[in-house]
Enzyme design. Structure first.
Site, PDB file in Angstrom:
ATOM      1  N   ARG A  53       8.444  69.143  13.572  1.00 49.01           N
ATOM      2  CA  ARG A  53       9.309  68.176  14.245  1.00 49.01           C
ATOM      3  C   ARG A  53      10.674  68.216  13.557  1.00 49.01           C
ATOM      4  NH1 ARG A  53      10.516  66.103  10.017  1.00 49.01           N
ATOM      5  NH2 ARG A  53      11.564  64.466  11.159  1.00 49.01           N
ATOM      6  N   ALA A  55      14.907  68.080  14.967  1.00 48.14           N
ATOM      7  CA  ALA A  55      15.587  68.844  16.009  1.00 48.14           C
ATOM      8  C   ALA A  55      15.776  70.333  15.673  1.00 48.14           C
ATOM      9  CB  ALA A  55      16.921  68.166  16.333  1.00 48.14           C
ATOM     10  N   ARG A  90       9.344  68.646  24.203  1.00 43.50           N
ATOM     11  CA  ARG A  90      10.017  67.424  23.709  1.00 43.50           C
ATOM     12  C   ARG A  90      11.403  67.373  24.360  1.00 43.50           C
ATOM     13  NH1 ARG A  90       9.571  65.612  17.727  1.00 43.50           N
ATOM     14  NH2 ARG A  90       9.798  63.620  18.796  1.00 43.50           N
ATOM     15  N   GLN A 202       8.162  58.675   9.670  1.00 47.71           N
ATOM     16  CA  GLN A 202       8.702  59.914   9.075  1.00 47.71           C
ATOM     17  C   GLN A 202       9.440  59.627   7.772  1.00 47.71           C
ATOM     18  OE1 GLN A 202       8.915  59.102  12.307  1.00 47.71           O
ATOM     19  NE2 GLN A 202       9.041  60.877  13.652  1.00 47.71           N
ATOM     20  N   ASP A 243      19.534  64.108  17.059  1.00 51.22           N
ATOM     21  CA  ASP A 243      18.799  65.046  17.904  1.00 51.22           C
ATOM     22  C   ASP A 243      19.649  65.566  19.052  1.00 51.22           C
ATOM     23  OD1 ASP A 243      16.645  63.277  16.564  1.00 51.22           O
ATOM     24  OD2 ASP A 243      15.589  65.048  17.293  1.00 51.22           O
ATOM     25  N   ASN A 253      19.412  59.532  17.908  1.00 51.28           N
ATOM     26  CA  ASN A 253      18.537  59.811  16.766  1.00 51.28           C
ATOM     27  C   ASN A 253      17.312  58.902  16.861  1.00 51.28           C
ATOM     28  OD1 ASN A 253      18.101  61.275  14.246  1.00 51.28           O
ATOM     29  ND2 ASN A 253      18.416  59.322  13.207  1.00 51.28           N
ATOM     30  N   LYS A 254      16.442  59.020  15.901  1.00 51.64           N
ATOM     31  CA  LYS A 254      15.176  58.276  15.894  1.00 51.64           C
ATOM     32  C   LYS A 254      15.377  56.799  16.196  1.00 51.64           C
ATOM     33  CE  LYS A 254      11.972  59.674  15.527  1.00 51.64           C
ATOM     34  NZ  LYS A 254      11.194  60.051  16.745  1.00 51.64           N
TER      35      LYS A 254
END
Ligand code: MRU
Length: 362
Positions: A53, A55, A90, A202, A243, A253-254
């Protein structure tokens, strides 16, 4: 980066290119295991299930996935099918599409029997370039950290990060963590606040693991602690990865990154985003309106994975039976909340003009 004294990349070729080795990130930090991906299906599954995982690493894995597909069937139809299969794994990180397009465009004009080998060399080039870009991001970010730290002599420089944008998310070095590694190696007194990053953690699992292996002082915090720490002067800078970055500098992003950016703005804490060019989507401007946000399984919200006292990696349920969960995996931070973008080519304002300044040739 090193694990127990041995240098690792996150992805490598095995058997002269007949398979691809990766670190199984679903088992970290409790178990370090590698996996061999021997087919396009296995590469796609590894991306989908987040064995790999981050990007940039998703992009490189996709590129090698095309190579594996072409080893079996180098026809136009097989190339198109493998491209679609990998690209669908994804949806948010644009590096995946970027890397797949790069390999496809390199091999498509060639005779079928030449394609697998060309795909291998293109994928390897993408991987090597990623390492070089991330190291350059580290150097540019280091200069910023040194300047900020110099304004507070004799004090620990506290950085907050979200998710994992370290070497595990790339091929080596990382994006947001590269300046942190550079700063630590340069002797800066740096400490990292690590957002746990629910739902998949993460931060707690991967960033804390990485920083620990490198000996970088860090503390894991719950996602909601950042604003409080900023109010009390305990965060000197926030740095995250992305990402997908739009032409005008919006960053995706996350999930939870946006809230950190809001808190940073309210507390005059600089908010940096570190990215290689492969993360820029030159086709879109408005991140909130145009970036597809991956919705993952609600079970990632209602359950949590960890190590039980007897050493087993296990999952437990948090919420009551029957309570639904919703799990958008990313959010968009508008460019206006970003202090600067740290790229492999230098540091610029998060704006169309800023990005144009650096990437006029792209
Ligand atoms: O869902 P993940 O773990 O793939 O998300 C990763 C991130 O959000 C990273 O911050 C991002 O990929 C940029 S960093 C290399």
């Amino acid at each position: 980066m090193k694990i127990d004294g041995q240098a690792w990349r996150t992805i490598w070729l095995e058997e002269g290119g007949r398979s691809v080795g990766v670190i199984d990130q679903t088992l970290l930090p409790h178990r370090f295991t590698t996996r061999s991906l021997s087919s396009c299906d296995e590469a796609a599954e590894a991306i989908r299930t987040m064995v790999v995982r981050g990007a940039p690493l998703i992009g490189v894995t996709g590129a090698y996935g095309l190579m594996l597909a072409l080893q079996v069937d180098p026809s136009d139809a097989a190339l198109a099918a493998a491209f679609e299969q990998l690209n669908a794994t994804r949806p948010t990180a644009v590096n995946l599409r970027w890397a797949l397009e790069r390999v496809r465009d390199r091999v498509a004009p060639l005779a079928p029997e030449q394609r697998a080998e060309a795909a291998q060399s293109e994928a390897a080039a993408i991987a090597d370039e990623d390492v070089a870009m991330c190291e350059a991001i580290g150097d540019h970010g280091l200069a910023i950290f040194q300047e900020l730290a110099a304004a507070r002599p004799g004090q620990t420089f506290n950085v907050l990060t979200h998710c994992n944008a370290g070497w595990l998310a790339t091929v080596d070095w990382g994006t947001a963590l590269a300046p942190i590694y550079k700063a630590h190696r340069a002797g800066l007194d740096i400490h990292v606040w690590v957002d746990e990053t629910r739902p998949r953690n993460q931060g707690a699992s991967l960033t804390a693991y990485e920083l620990g292996r490198e000996g970088v002082p860090h503390t894991v915090i719950v996602d909601n602690a950042g604003g409080h720490l900023m109010q009390h002067g305990q965060v000197d800078a926030v740095i995250v990865g992305t990402d997908r970055t739009t032409r005008r500098g919006d960053v995706c992003n996350k999930i939870g990154t946006y809230l950190k950016a809001l808190a940073a703005r309210d507390n005059n804490v600089p908010f940096y985003v570190a990215l290689p060019a492969s993360t820029i989507d030159w086709q879109i401007d408005d991140g909130v309106a145009e970036i597809p946000i991956e919705a993952r399984s609600p079970e990632e919200v209602t359950h949590i994975q960890g190590r039980s006292p007897d050493g087993q990696i296990t999952s437990v349920q948090l919420s009551p039976d029957g309570s639904p969960g919703f799990n958008p995996a990313f959010d968009v931070t508008p460019a206006r909340l970003v202090t600067a973008l740290i790229t492999e080519r230098g540091v610029v304002a998060a704006s169309a003009e800023g990005l144009q300044e650096l990437y006029a040739d792209v």
